[in-house]
Design a protein around this motif. Sequence first.
Motif, PDB file in Angstrom:
ATOM      1  N   PHE A 244      -2.529 -24.790  36.684  1.00 12.35           N
ATOM      2  CA  PHE A 244      -3.742 -24.063  37.078  1.00 12.35           C
ATOM      3  C   PHE A 244      -3.808 -23.944  38.601  1.00 12.35           C
ATOM      4  O   PHE A 244      -4.088 -22.865  39.150  1.00 12.35           O
ATOM      5  CB  PHE A 244      -4.986 -24.792  36.553  1.00 12.35           C
ATOM      6  N   GLY A 245      -3.550 -25.053  39.268  1.00 13.70           N
ATOM      7  CA  GLY A 245      -3.631 -25.067  40.732  1.00 13.70           C
ATOM      8  C   GLY A 245      -2.623 -24.141  41.378  1.00 13.70           C
ATOM      9  O   GLY A 245      -2.950 -23.388  42.292  1.00 13.70           O
ATOM     10  N   VAL A 246      -1.388 -24.179  40.875  1.00 15.10           N
ATOM     11  CA  VAL A 246      -0.348 -23.327  41.460  1.00 15.10           C
ATOM     12  C   VAL A 246      -0.674 -21.854  41.208  1.00 15.10           C
ATOM     13  O   VAL A 246      -0.559 -21.007  42.120  1.00 15.10           O
ATOM     14  CB  VAL A 246       1.040 -23.698  40.898  1.00 15.10           C
TER      15      VAL A 246
ATOM     16  N   ARG B 106      -3.132 -29.203  35.036  1.00 14.04           N
ATOM     17  CA  ARG B 106      -3.858 -29.118  36.312  1.00 14.04           C
ATOM     18  C   ARG B 106      -2.956 -28.524  37.398  1.00 14.04           C
ATOM     19  O   ARG B 106      -3.387 -27.683  38.182  1.00 14.04           O
ATOM     20  CB  ARG B 106      -4.356 -30.505  36.719  1.00 14.04           C
ATOM     21  N   VAL B 107      -1.708 -28.964  37.393  1.00 13.24           N
ATOM     22  CA  VAL B 107      -0.770 -28.433  38.396  1.00 13.24           C
ATOM     23  C   VAL B 107      -0.535 -26.940  38.141  1.00 13.24           C
ATOM     24  O   VAL B 107      -0.535 -26.129  39.081  1.00 13.24           O
ATOM     25  CB  VAL B 107       0.562 -29.214  38.366  1.00 13.24           C
TER      26      VAL B 107
END
Lengths: 277, 159
Positions: free
Chosen positions: B15-17, B12-13
Amino acid sequence: MSLRTTAEHFFHAVGSSRSSALLRMGLVALCWTRFAKELLPYKHVHEPDWLVLGSLFYLSSLGLFVGFYTRASAVLLGAVLLGFRYYLGFATDHEPYVHHHVHVLIMGICFLVATPCGRSWSVDRWLALRRGAAPPERGRILGLHLMTVMLSVIYLFGTLTKLKWSFLSGERMQHSLQLLFVGSDPVTVPGWATLCLVMAWTAVVVEPAIALGIWVPRWRLRAVLLGILFHLAIYWLLPVGTFSLTMMVCYLAVFPPDEVHRFLERMAPAERVEDTG
Amino acid sequence: MPATPDPTRTLRVLFGVAALVYLVVPPLLYQGVGLRWSPLPRWRMFYGHGINLCTAEYFLPQSGEVLDRLDALGIADPAQAGSSVRRLVGFEAVYRQGGTICRRHDDISDLRVRTRCATQRGWLQVTKGSVNLCQSPLEEAAEGREVTYPYQLLATGRP
Protein backbone atom coordinates in the motif's frame (compact mmCIF):
# COMPACT_ATOMS: atom_id res chain seq x y z
CA MET A 1 19.85 5.99 10.36
CA SER A 2 20.27 3.25 7.78
CA LEU A 3 17.99 2.89 4.79
CA ARG A 4 16.55 -0.27 6.28
CA THR A 5 15.75 1.43 9.59
CA THR A 6 14.26 4.40 7.76
CA ALA A 7 12.04 2.13 5.69
CA GLU A 8 11.05 0.15 8.76
CA HIS A 9 10.06 3.37 10.51
CA PHE A 10 8.27 4.76 7.46
CA PHE A 11 6.13 1.71 6.82
CA HIS A 12 5.69 0.12 10.22
CA ALA A 13 6.09 2.74 12.96
CA VAL A 14 3.53 2.76 15.73
CA GLY A 15 2.19 5.85 17.42
CA SER A 16 -0.72 7.44 19.25
CA SER A 17 -4.00 7.48 17.38
CA ARG A 18 -5.10 10.90 18.56
CA SER A 19 -3.57 13.01 15.81
CA SER A 20 -5.03 10.59 13.25
CA ALA A 21 -8.43 10.99 14.87
CA LEU A 22 -8.18 14.77 14.68
CA LEU A 23 -7.17 14.48 11.03
CA ARG A 24 -10.12 12.16 10.45
CA MET A 25 -12.63 14.68 11.72
CA GLY A 26 -10.91 17.68 10.13
CA LEU A 27 -10.66 16.13 6.68
CA VAL A 28 -14.23 14.87 6.70
CA ALA A 29 -15.48 18.31 7.74
CA LEU A 30 -13.56 19.74 4.78
CA CYS A 31 -15.07 17.10 2.49
CA TRP A 32 -18.53 18.15 3.60
CA THR A 33 -17.65 21.78 3.00
CA ARG A 34 -16.39 20.99 -0.47
CA PHE A 35 -18.88 18.41 -1.70
CA ALA A 36 -22.04 18.13 0.39
CA LYS A 37 -24.03 20.98 -1.13
CA GLU A 38 -23.34 19.81 -4.66
CA LEU A 39 -24.39 16.24 -3.88
CA LEU A 40 -27.82 16.96 -2.43
CA PRO A 41 -30.07 14.29 -3.92
CA TYR A 42 -32.73 16.69 -5.24
CA LYS A 43 -30.09 18.15 -7.59
CA HIS A 44 -29.46 14.80 -9.27
CA VAL A 45 -32.86 13.17 -9.49
CA HIS A 46 -32.22 12.17 -13.10
CA GLU A 47 -28.56 11.26 -12.71
CA PRO A 48 -28.29 7.84 -11.08
CA ASP A 49 -24.48 7.89 -11.02
CA TRP A 50 -24.44 11.11 -9.05
CA LEU A 51 -27.22 9.83 -6.78
CA VAL A 52 -25.36 6.62 -5.98
CA LEU A 53 -21.97 8.25 -5.45
CA GLY A 54 -23.59 11.06 -3.47
CA SER A 55 -25.44 8.65 -1.18
CA LEU A 56 -22.30 6.64 -0.60
CA PHE A 57 -20.47 9.86 0.13
CA TYR A 58 -22.93 10.88 2.84
CA LEU A 59 -22.96 7.40 4.34
CA SER A 60 -19.21 6.86 4.41
CA SER A 61 -18.31 10.39 5.46
CA LEU A 62 -20.72 10.24 8.38
CA GLY A 63 -19.29 6.88 9.41
CA LEU A 64 -15.76 8.23 9.19
CA PHE A 65 -16.51 11.44 11.02
CA VAL A 66 -18.02 9.74 14.04
CA GLY A 67 -15.66 6.79 13.78
CA PHE A 68 -18.15 4.00 13.20
CA TYR A 69 -16.63 1.05 11.34
CA THR A 70 -13.90 3.59 10.85
CA ARG A 71 -11.51 1.77 8.56
CA ALA A 72 -14.30 0.46 6.32
CA SER A 73 -15.76 3.96 6.19
CA ALA A 74 -12.36 5.38 5.23
CA VAL A 75 -11.92 2.79 2.48
CA LEU A 76 -15.42 3.49 1.15
CA LEU A 77 -15.06 7.27 1.29
CA GLY A 78 -11.63 7.09 -0.38
CA ALA A 79 -13.10 4.95 -3.15
CA VAL A 80 -16.08 7.29 -3.56
CA LEU A 81 -13.82 10.33 -3.79
CA LEU A 82 -11.60 8.60 -6.34
CA GLY A 83 -14.86 7.93 -8.21
CA PHE A 84 -15.60 11.65 -8.07
CA ARG A 85 -12.23 12.44 -9.62
CA TYR A 86 -11.87 9.74 -12.21
CA TYR A 87 -15.48 9.06 -13.10
CA LEU A 88 -17.40 12.29 -12.53
CA GLY A 89 -14.34 14.45 -13.12
CA PHE A 90 -12.69 12.91 -16.14
CA ALA A 91 -15.21 10.48 -17.61
CA THR A 92 -18.24 12.79 -17.37
CA ASP A 93 -16.19 15.97 -17.67
CA HIS A 94 -17.09 17.67 -14.40
CA GLU A 95 -14.05 19.93 -14.26
CA PRO A 96 -14.23 21.02 -10.59
CA TYR A 97 -13.63 17.44 -9.47
CA VAL A 98 -10.31 17.15 -11.26
CA HIS A 99 -9.00 20.23 -9.52
CA HIS A 100 -6.05 19.99 -7.13
CA HIS A 101 -8.26 21.30 -4.29
CA VAL A 102 -10.24 18.09 -4.59
CA HIS A 103 -7.26 15.88 -5.21
CA VAL A 104 -5.52 16.84 -1.98
CA LEU A 105 -8.68 16.00 -0.04
CA ILE A 106 -8.96 12.65 -1.78
CA MET A 107 -5.36 11.78 -0.99
CA GLY A 108 -5.78 12.80 2.64
CA ILE A 109 -8.83 10.58 3.08
CA CYS A 110 -7.17 7.65 1.29
CA PHE A 111 -4.14 7.87 3.57
CA LEU A 112 -6.38 7.80 6.65
CA VAL A 113 -6.92 4.14 5.78
CA ALA A 114 -3.36 3.50 6.90
CA THR A 115 -3.73 5.22 10.28
CA PRO A 116 -5.33 4.18 13.56
CA CYS A 117 -7.80 7.05 13.22
CA GLY A 118 -10.69 5.07 14.71
CA ARG A 119 -8.96 4.24 17.97
CA SER A 120 -9.54 7.64 19.55
CA TRP A 121 -12.63 9.78 19.87
CA SER A 122 -14.80 7.39 17.91
CA VAL A 123 -17.97 5.37 18.20
CA ASP A 124 -15.83 2.29 17.62
CA ARG A 125 -13.83 3.12 20.73
CA TRP A 126 -16.95 3.87 22.77
CA LEU A 127 -18.46 0.52 21.79
CA ALA A 128 -15.19 -1.26 22.60
CA LEU A 129 -15.05 0.44 26.00
CA ARG A 130 -18.60 -0.71 26.72
CA ARG A 131 -17.53 -4.24 25.89
CA GLY A 132 -14.51 -3.77 28.12
CA ALA A 133 -12.19 -4.58 25.25
CA ALA A 134 -10.91 -1.21 24.09
CA PRO A 135 -7.61 -1.47 22.25
CA PRO A 136 -4.84 0.95 23.21
CA GLU A 137 -4.95 4.34 21.53
CA ARG A 138 -2.08 3.37 19.27
CA GLY A 139 -1.51 1.92 15.85
CA ARG A 140 0.53 1.94 12.65
CA ILE A 141 1.00 5.42 11.28
CA LEU A 142 2.07 4.83 7.69
CA GLY A 143 -0.76 7.10 6.54
CA LEU A 144 0.70 10.04 8.45
CA HIS A 145 4.05 9.55 6.76
CA LEU A 146 2.33 9.41 3.38
CA MET A 147 0.54 12.67 4.13
CA THR A 148 3.88 14.25 4.96
CA VAL A 149 5.28 13.07 1.64
CA MET A 150 2.19 14.47 -0.04
CA LEU A 151 2.77 17.89 1.52
CA SER A 152 6.38 17.93 0.33
CA VAL A 153 5.40 16.79 -3.16
CA ILE A 154 2.78 19.52 -3.41
CA TYR A 155 5.19 22.25 -2.38
CA LEU A 156 8.09 21.02 -4.50
CA PHE A 157 6.08 20.56 -7.68
CA GLY A 158 4.28 23.83 -6.96
CA THR A 159 7.69 25.49 -6.87
CA LEU A 160 8.80 23.74 -10.05
CA THR A 161 5.89 25.31 -11.93
CA LYS A 162 6.88 28.75 -10.66
CA LEU A 163 10.50 28.56 -11.80
CA LYS A 164 10.01 30.55 -14.97
CA TRP A 165 10.66 34.15 -15.80
CA SER A 166 7.00 35.23 -15.96
CA PHE A 167 6.51 34.17 -12.35
CA LEU A 168 9.89 35.24 -10.98
CA SER A 169 9.46 38.68 -12.53
CA GLY A 170 6.23 39.08 -10.56
CA GLU A 171 4.08 39.34 -13.68
CA ARG A 172 2.07 36.18 -13.06
CA MET A 173 1.38 37.45 -9.55
CA GLN A 174 0.21 40.72 -11.08
CA HIS A 175 -2.18 38.78 -13.30
CA SER A 176 -3.74 36.96 -10.36
CA LEU A 177 -4.06 39.97 -8.10
CA GLN A 178 -5.15 42.27 -10.87
CA LEU A 179 -7.89 39.87 -11.92
CA LEU A 180 -9.28 39.88 -8.40
CA PHE A 181 -8.64 43.35 -7.07
CA VAL A 182 -8.28 45.76 -9.97
CA GLY A 183 -9.80 44.43 -13.14
CA SER A 184 -8.75 45.72 -16.55
CA ASP A 185 -7.59 49.21 -15.72
CA PRO A 186 -3.82 49.67 -15.78
CA VAL A 187 -2.54 49.74 -12.20
CA THR A 188 -1.15 53.10 -11.13
CA VAL A 189 -0.44 52.26 -7.49
CA PRO A 190 3.21 53.07 -6.70
CA GLY A 191 5.21 49.99 -5.84
CA TRP A 192 2.64 47.59 -7.28
CA ALA A 193 5.16 45.76 -9.47
CA THR A 194 7.63 45.58 -6.59
CA LEU A 195 4.99 44.23 -4.24
CA CYS A 196 4.10 41.49 -6.73
CA LEU A 197 7.78 40.70 -7.25
CA VAL A 198 8.31 40.31 -3.50
CA MET A 199 5.22 38.12 -3.18
CA ALA A 200 6.36 35.89 -6.04
CA TRP A 201 9.81 35.39 -4.56
CA THR A 202 8.31 34.79 -1.14
CA ALA A 203 6.30 31.94 -2.62
CA VAL A 204 9.28 30.31 -4.34
CA VAL A 205 11.38 30.52 -1.18
CA VAL A 206 8.72 29.56 1.36
CA GLU A 207 7.29 26.54 -0.44
CA PRO A 208 10.50 24.49 -0.72
CA ALA A 209 11.47 25.61 2.79
CA ILE A 210 8.29 24.04 4.13
CA ALA A 211 8.68 20.97 1.90
CA LEU A 212 12.08 20.21 3.41
CA GLY A 213 11.60 21.70 6.88
CA ILE A 214 8.77 19.37 7.86
CA TRP A 215 11.20 16.43 7.67
CA VAL A 216 13.80 17.91 10.01
CA PRO A 217 12.79 17.67 13.67
CA ARG A 218 14.63 20.89 14.59
CA TRP A 219 12.89 22.87 11.85
CA ARG A 220 9.52 21.12 11.88
CA LEU A 221 7.59 23.48 14.12
CA ARG A 222 9.04 26.56 12.41
CA ALA A 223 8.24 25.11 9.00
CA VAL A 224 4.66 24.43 10.05
CA LEU A 225 4.21 27.89 11.55
CA LEU A 226 5.63 29.39 8.36
CA GLY A 227 3.25 27.23 6.35
CA ILE A 228 0.27 28.29 8.41
CA LEU A 229 1.14 31.96 7.90
CA PHE A 230 1.66 31.34 4.20
CA HIS A 231 -1.66 29.58 3.77
CA LEU A 232 -3.55 32.11 5.87
CA ALA A 233 -2.19 34.86 3.65
CA ILE A 234 -3.28 32.97 0.55
CA TYR A 235 -6.65 32.17 2.10
CA TRP A 236 -7.13 35.87 2.78
CA LEU A 237 -5.99 37.11 -0.63
CA LEU A 238 -7.09 34.53 -3.16
CA PRO A 239 -10.09 32.27 -3.78
CA VAL A 240 -8.60 28.94 -2.73
CA GLY A 241 -11.69 27.17 -1.43
CA THR A 242 -10.77 24.37 0.93
CA PHE A 243 -7.16 24.01 -0.25
CA SER A 244 -5.40 26.16 2.36
CA LEU A 245 -7.42 24.66 5.18
CA THR A 246 -6.75 21.14 3.95
CA MET A 247 -3.03 21.80 3.89
CA MET A 248 -3.14 23.24 7.40
CA VAL A 249 -5.11 20.28 8.73
CA CYS A 250 -2.61 17.92 7.11
CA TYR A 251 0.21 19.61 9.03
CA LEU A 252 -0.96 17.52 11.99
CA ALA A 253 0.52 14.53 10.19
CA VAL A 254 4.07 15.88 10.24
CA PHE A 255 4.40 15.80 14.02
CA PRO A 256 5.21 12.52 15.76
CA PRO A 257 1.81 11.31 17.05
CA ASP A 258 3.13 10.66 20.54
CA GLU A 259 4.26 14.28 20.77
CA VAL A 260 0.81 15.42 19.70
CA HIS A 261 -0.72 13.09 22.29
CA ARG A 262 1.44 14.50 25.06
CA PHE A 263 0.70 18.04 23.93
CA LEU A 264 -3.03 17.36 24.02
CA GLU A 265 -2.74 15.88 27.50
CA ARG A 266 -0.87 18.92 28.71
CA MET A 267 -3.49 21.19 27.18
CA ALA A 268 -6.41 19.22 28.60
CA PRO A 269 -5.34 17.10 31.55
CA ALA A 270 -7.92 14.59 32.67
CA GLU A 271 -9.98 16.12 35.42
CA ARG A 272 -12.79 14.56 37.32
CA VAL A 273 -16.03 16.50 37.02
CA GLU A 274 -17.90 16.38 40.32
CA ASP A 275 -21.64 15.93 40.12
CA THR A 276 -23.07 19.03 41.74
CA GLY A 277 -26.68 18.35 40.81
CA MET B 1 13.18 -22.46 11.26
CA PRO B 2 12.61 -19.47 8.97
CA ALA B 3 10.29 -16.73 10.20
CA THR B 4 6.86 -16.83 8.61
CA PRO B 5 6.12 -13.72 6.55
CA ASP B 6 3.58 -11.39 8.11
CA PRO B 7 0.90 -10.71 5.47
CA THR B 8 -0.13 -7.49 7.21
CA ARG B 9 3.39 -6.13 6.96
CA THR B 10 3.56 -7.08 3.30
CA LEU B 11 0.19 -5.47 2.61
CA ARG B 12 1.27 -2.30 4.39
CA VAL B 13 4.45 -2.09 2.34
CA LEU B 14 2.53 -2.69 -0.87
CA PHE B 15 0.00 0.00 0.00
CA GLY B 16 2.76 2.41 0.98
CA VAL B 17 4.83 1.84 -2.14
CA ALA B 18 1.78 2.16 -4.38
CA ALA B 19 0.84 5.40 -2.65
CA LEU B 20 4.37 6.77 -2.98
CA VAL B 21 4.43 5.93 -6.66
CA TYR B 22 1.03 7.59 -7.14
CA LEU B 23 2.20 10.66 -5.27
CA VAL B 24 5.50 11.16 -7.04
CA VAL B 25 5.41 9.64 -10.52
CA PRO B 26 2.37 11.36 -12.13
CA PRO B 27 3.46 14.94 -11.33
CA LEU B 28 6.98 14.00 -12.37
CA LEU B 29 5.68 12.80 -15.72
CA TYR B 30 3.37 15.77 -16.23
CA GLN B 31 5.46 18.60 -14.87
CA GLY B 32 8.96 17.19 -15.15
CA VAL B 33 8.90 15.17 -18.36
CA GLY B 34 6.11 17.15 -20.01
CA LEU B 35 3.71 14.28 -20.64
CA ARG B 36 0.43 16.18 -21.04
CA TRP B 37 -2.18 13.56 -20.15
CA SER B 38 -4.97 15.16 -18.18
CA PRO B 39 -5.75 12.33 -15.70
CA LEU B 40 -2.20 12.57 -14.33
CA PRO B 41 -2.31 14.36 -10.98
CA ARG B 42 -0.15 17.47 -10.84
CA TRP B 43 0.41 20.38 -8.52
CA ARG B 44 0.32 23.66 -10.42
CA MET B 45 -1.48 25.95 -8.03
CA PHE B 46 -2.71 29.15 -9.74
CA TYR B 47 -1.11 28.03 -12.98
CA GLY B 48 -3.95 29.37 -15.09
CA HIS B 49 -5.26 32.01 -12.71
CA GLY B 50 -5.51 35.45 -14.29
CA ILE B 51 -4.49 34.19 -17.71
CA ASN B 52 -6.00 36.18 -20.58
CA LEU B 53 -7.02 39.09 -18.37
CA CYS B 54 -6.45 42.16 -20.50
CA THR B 55 -5.76 45.70 -19.41
CA ALA B 56 -7.33 48.31 -21.61
CA GLU B 57 -6.32 51.95 -21.86
CA TYR B 58 -8.77 53.67 -24.18
CA PHE B 59 -7.64 57.04 -25.53
CA LEU B 60 -8.54 59.70 -28.06
CA PRO B 61 -5.72 60.04 -30.61
CA GLN B 62 -6.31 63.72 -31.44
CA SER B 63 -5.92 65.00 -27.89
CA GLY B 64 -4.14 62.02 -26.38
CA GLU B 65 -6.72 62.03 -23.58
CA VAL B 66 -6.98 58.72 -21.75
CA LEU B 67 -10.59 57.92 -20.93
CA ASP B 68 -11.84 56.78 -17.58
CA ARG B 69 -13.21 53.46 -18.80
CA LEU B 70 -16.16 53.11 -16.46
CA ASP B 71 -17.03 56.78 -16.66
CA ALA B 72 -17.10 56.51 -20.45
CA LEU B 73 -19.52 53.63 -20.08
CA GLY B 74 -21.79 55.74 -17.89
CA ILE B 75 -20.94 53.91 -14.69
CA ALA B 76 -20.43 56.45 -11.92
CA ASP B 77 -19.87 54.01 -9.08
CA PRO B 78 -17.20 51.35 -9.84
CA ALA B 79 -18.84 49.09 -7.27
CA GLN B 80 -21.89 48.94 -9.53
CA ALA B 81 -19.89 47.73 -12.52
CA GLY B 82 -20.45 44.09 -13.31
CA SER B 83 -17.57 41.66 -13.25
CA SER B 84 -17.50 41.32 -17.03
CA VAL B 85 -17.26 45.11 -17.35
CA ARG B 86 -14.46 45.52 -14.82
CA ARG B 87 -12.55 42.42 -15.93
CA LEU B 88 -12.00 42.11 -19.64
CA VAL B 89 -10.96 38.57 -20.37
CA GLY B 90 -9.63 38.29 -23.89
CA PHE B 91 -9.05 40.96 -26.52
CA GLU B 92 -12.50 40.47 -27.98
CA ALA B 93 -13.98 41.81 -24.71
CA VAL B 94 -11.67 44.84 -24.97
CA TYR B 95 -12.80 45.43 -28.53
CA ARG B 96 -16.50 45.08 -27.67
CA GLN B 97 -16.21 47.47 -24.76
CA GLY B 98 -14.49 49.95 -27.05
CA GLY B 99 -17.41 49.60 -29.47
CA THR B 100 -19.85 50.30 -26.65
CA ILE B 101 -17.98 53.49 -25.79
CA CYS B 102 -18.05 54.56 -29.45
CA ARG B 103 -21.80 54.03 -29.63
CA ARG B 104 -22.48 55.84 -26.36
CA HIS B 105 -20.63 58.99 -27.39
CA ASP B 106 -21.61 60.68 -30.64
CA ASP B 107 -18.60 62.96 -30.34
CA ILE B 108 -16.16 60.06 -30.36
CA SER B 109 -15.48 58.89 -33.87
CA ASP B 110 -11.93 57.72 -33.30
CA LEU B 111 -11.08 55.62 -30.26
CA ARG B 112 -7.85 53.72 -29.75
CA VAL B 113 -6.78 51.23 -27.14
CA ARG B 114 -3.49 50.09 -25.68
CA THR B 115 -3.99 46.51 -24.56
CA ARG B 116 -1.84 44.14 -22.58
CA CYS B 117 -3.04 40.61 -21.98
CA ALA B 118 -1.84 38.10 -19.39
CA THR B 119 -0.11 35.07 -20.85
CA GLN B 120 1.98 32.26 -19.40
CA ARG B 121 5.02 34.19 -20.61
CA GLY B 122 4.00 37.39 -18.81
CA TRP B 123 2.26 40.49 -20.10
CA LEU B 124 1.88 40.66 -23.87
CA GLN B 125 1.31 43.99 -25.60
CA VAL B 126 -1.50 43.08 -27.97
CA THR B 127 -2.36 46.53 -29.29
CA LYS B 128 -0.56 49.85 -29.20
CA GLY B 129 -3.48 52.00 -30.31
CA SER B 130 -2.79 52.30 -34.01
CA VAL B 131 -6.29 51.24 -35.13
CA ASN B 132 -9.59 53.09 -34.71
CA LEU B 133 -11.90 50.81 -32.75
CA CYS B 134 -15.01 52.72 -33.87
CA GLN B 135 -14.53 51.82 -37.51
CA SER B 136 -12.48 48.62 -37.62
CA PRO B 137 -13.56 45.01 -37.54
CA LEU B 138 -12.24 42.81 -34.73
CA GLU B 139 -9.56 41.14 -36.82
CA GLU B 140 -8.12 44.48 -37.88
CA ALA B 141 -8.33 45.93 -34.39
CA ALA B 142 -5.97 43.24 -33.11
CA GLU B 143 -3.18 45.00 -35.02
CA GLY B 144 -1.78 42.01 -36.81
CA ARG B 145 -2.27 39.43 -34.11
CA GLU B 146 -4.72 36.61 -33.71
CA VAL B 147 -7.76 37.86 -31.82
CA THR B 148 -7.71 35.02 -29.32
CA TYR B 149 -5.20 33.78 -26.76
CA PRO B 150 -2.22 33.40 -27.14
CA TYR B 151 -2.39 36.24 -29.71
CA GLN B 152 0.24 35.01 -32.08
CA LEU B 153 1.47 37.40 -34.71
CA LEU B 154 -0.12 36.74 -38.05
CA ALA B 155 2.24 36.09 -40.91
CA THR B 156 1.17 39.28 -42.62
CA GLY B 157 0.80 41.22 -39.40
CA ARG B 158 2.67 44.29 -38.35
CA PRO B 159 5.21 43.86 -35.58
